[in-house]
Motif scaffolding. Structure first.
Motif, PDB file in Angstrom:
ATOM      1  N   MET A   1       0.896  -1.384  -0.016  1.00  0.00           N
ATOM      2  CA  MET A   1       0.161  -0.003  -0.033  1.00  0.00           C
ATOM      3  C   MET A   1       0.851   1.349   0.137  1.00  0.00           C
ATOM      4  N   ARG A   2       1.969   1.250   0.797  1.00  0.00           N
ATOM      5  CA  ARG A   2       2.859   2.316   0.891  1.00  0.00           C
ATOM      6  C   ARG A   2       3.355   2.716  -0.481  1.00  0.00           C
ATOM      7  N   GLU A   3       3.610   1.723  -1.227  1.00  0.00           N
ATOM      8  CA  GLU A   3       4.361   1.729  -2.843  1.00  0.00           C
ATOM      9  C   GLU A   3       3.359   2.626  -3.736  1.00  0.00           C
ATOM     10  N   MET A   4       1.998   2.135  -3.456  1.00  0.00           N
ATOM     11  CA  MET A   4       0.888   2.802  -4.193  1.00  0.00           C
ATOM     12  C   MET A   4       0.639   4.309  -3.965  1.00  0.00           C
ATOM     13  N   ALA A   5       0.229   4.254  -2.267  1.00  0.00           N
ATOM     14  CA  ALA A   5       0.079   5.545  -1.932  1.00  0.00           C
ATOM     15  C   ALA A   5       0.950   6.873  -2.045  1.00  0.00           C
ATOM     16  N   ARG A   6       2.542   6.298  -2.044  1.00  0.00           N
ATOM     17  CA  ARG A   6       3.421   7.428  -2.413  1.00  0.00           C
ATOM     18  C   ARG A   6       3.283   8.191  -3.895  1.00  0.00           C
ATOM     19  N   HIS A   7       2.673   7.371  -4.836  1.00  0.00           N
ATOM     20  CA  HIS A   7       2.540   8.139  -5.986  1.00  0.00           C
ATOM     21  C   HIS A   7       1.002   8.674  -6.136  1.00  0.00           C
ATOM     22  N   VAL A   8      -0.133   7.743  -5.539  1.00  0.00           N
ATOM     23  CA  VAL A   8      -1.357   8.332  -5.697  1.00  0.00           C
ATOM     24  C   VAL A   8      -1.712   7.913  -4.237  1.00  0.00           C
ATOM     25  N   PRO A   9      -2.118   8.989  -3.616  1.00  0.00           N
ATOM     26  CA  PRO A   9      -2.575   8.998  -2.076  1.00  0.00           C
ATOM     27  C   PRO A   9      -3.932   8.519  -2.064  1.00  0.00           C
ATOM     28  N   ASP A  10      -4.599   8.435  -3.047  1.00  0.00           N
ATOM     29  CA  ASP A  10      -6.115   8.024  -2.983  1.00  0.00           C
ATOM     30  C   ASP A  10      -5.983   6.365  -2.846  1.00  0.00           C
ATOM     31  N   ALA A  11      -4.792   5.997  -3.298  1.00  0.00           N
ATOM     32  CA  ALA A  11      -4.715   4.345  -3.218  1.00  0.00           C
ATOM     33  C   ALA A  11      -5.197   3.797  -1.659  1.00  0.00           C
ATOM     34  N   GLY A  12      -4.878   4.655  -0.776  1.00  0.00           N
ATOM     35  CA  GLY A  12      -5.245   4.419   0.641  1.00  0.00           C
ATOM     36  C   GLY A  12      -6.882   3.940   1.081  1.00  0.00           C
ATOM     37  N   SER A  13      -7.561   4.663  -0.213  1.00  0.00           N
ATOM     38  CA  SER A  13      -9.053   4.309  -0.112  1.00  0.00           C
ATOM     39  C   SER A  13      -9.315   3.025  -0.394  1.00  0.00           C
ATOM     40  N   TYR A  14      -8.309   2.417  -1.116  1.00  0.00           N
ATOM     41  CA  TYR A  14      -8.781   1.044  -1.968  1.00  0.00           C
ATOM     42  C   TYR A  14      -7.985  -0.095  -1.015  1.00  0.00           C
ATOM     43  N   ALA A  15      -7.105   0.158  -0.100  1.00  0.00           N
ATOM     44  CA  ALA A  15      -6.233  -0.893   0.481  1.00  0.00           C
ATOM     45  C   ALA A  15      -6.665  -0.772   2.096  1.00  0.00           C
ATOM     46  N   PRO A  16      -6.726  -2.034   2.816  1.00  0.00           N
ATOM     47  CA  PRO A  16      -6.605  -3.128   2.268  1.00  0.00           C
ATOM     48  C   PRO A  16      -7.785  -3.621   1.391  1.00  0.00           C
ATOM     49  N   VAL A  17      -7.425  -4.605   0.590  1.00  0.00           N
ATOM     50  CA  VAL A  17      -8.348  -5.228  -0.557  1.00  0.00           C
ATOM     51  C   VAL A  17      -9.456  -6.098   0.022  1.00  0.00           C
TER      52      VAL A  17
END
Length: 165
Positions: A98-114
């Motif tokens: 999740m950290r690796e995705m949120a580093r580039h797209v903070p909104d990724a935190g809305s979808y993790a955990p899956v």
């Protein structure tokens, strides 16, 4: 206020194995949820290395950890008094991914955990997953998408493995 349309891609793997066996296999792969211990370790971590160590201690053989297990069918079974439907939602993930995705797209935190949804239908047990890459595609960030696609492959391999056990 802004709005973003997200086209979700859902995959489903089916299993002819009994529902309880599929659930047990998934739980074994992601390991037991011990959130109080995990939170204590991560909050107490003073360095990135200590944080990473805390995550590694929490993940199962799949590389994912169980954050929450919800028996969604329980409410429906209470209403009907029957043994069905059987529907369980698992929130699983790996904070380091999740950290690796949120580093580039903070909104990724809305979808993790899956979410992995396991439900018993007349034809088979269904394991469903909404691909992370489909959530992140509208953000058009190649680095986040690469991580999301890798995550999707790992989750899909897990579902195939669990369905076959």
């Amino acid at each position: 206020m802004t709005a973003r349309n997200v086209n979700i891609e859902r995959i489903t793997v089916t299993s002819s194995k009994p529902f309880d066996r599929v659930i047990s296999a998934l739980e074994a792969a992601v390991g037991p949820a011990n959130m109080p211990e995990y939170i204590q370790r991560t909050e107490g971590a003073r360095t990135l290395k200590e944080m990473e160590s805390a995550v590694q201690k929490a993940v199962g053989s799949s590389g994912f950890m169980l954050f929450l297990r919800l028996d969604l069918g329980a409410v429906l079974r209470k209403e009907t008094g029957l043994d069905t439907p059987r529907i369980v939602r698992f929130l699983i993930g790996n904070p380091l991914i999740m950290r690796e995705m949120a580093r580039h797209v903070p909104d990724a935190g809305s979808y993790a955990p899956v979410t992995i949804l396991v439900d018993q239908r007349p034809d088979a047990v269904h394991l469903s997953y909404d691909r992370m890459a489909s959530f992140l595609a509208p953000y058009e960030n190649a680095k986040a998408l690469a991580v999301a696609r890798d995550l999707d492959q790992k989750i899909e391999a897990l579902l195939i493995q669990v369905a076959a056990i």
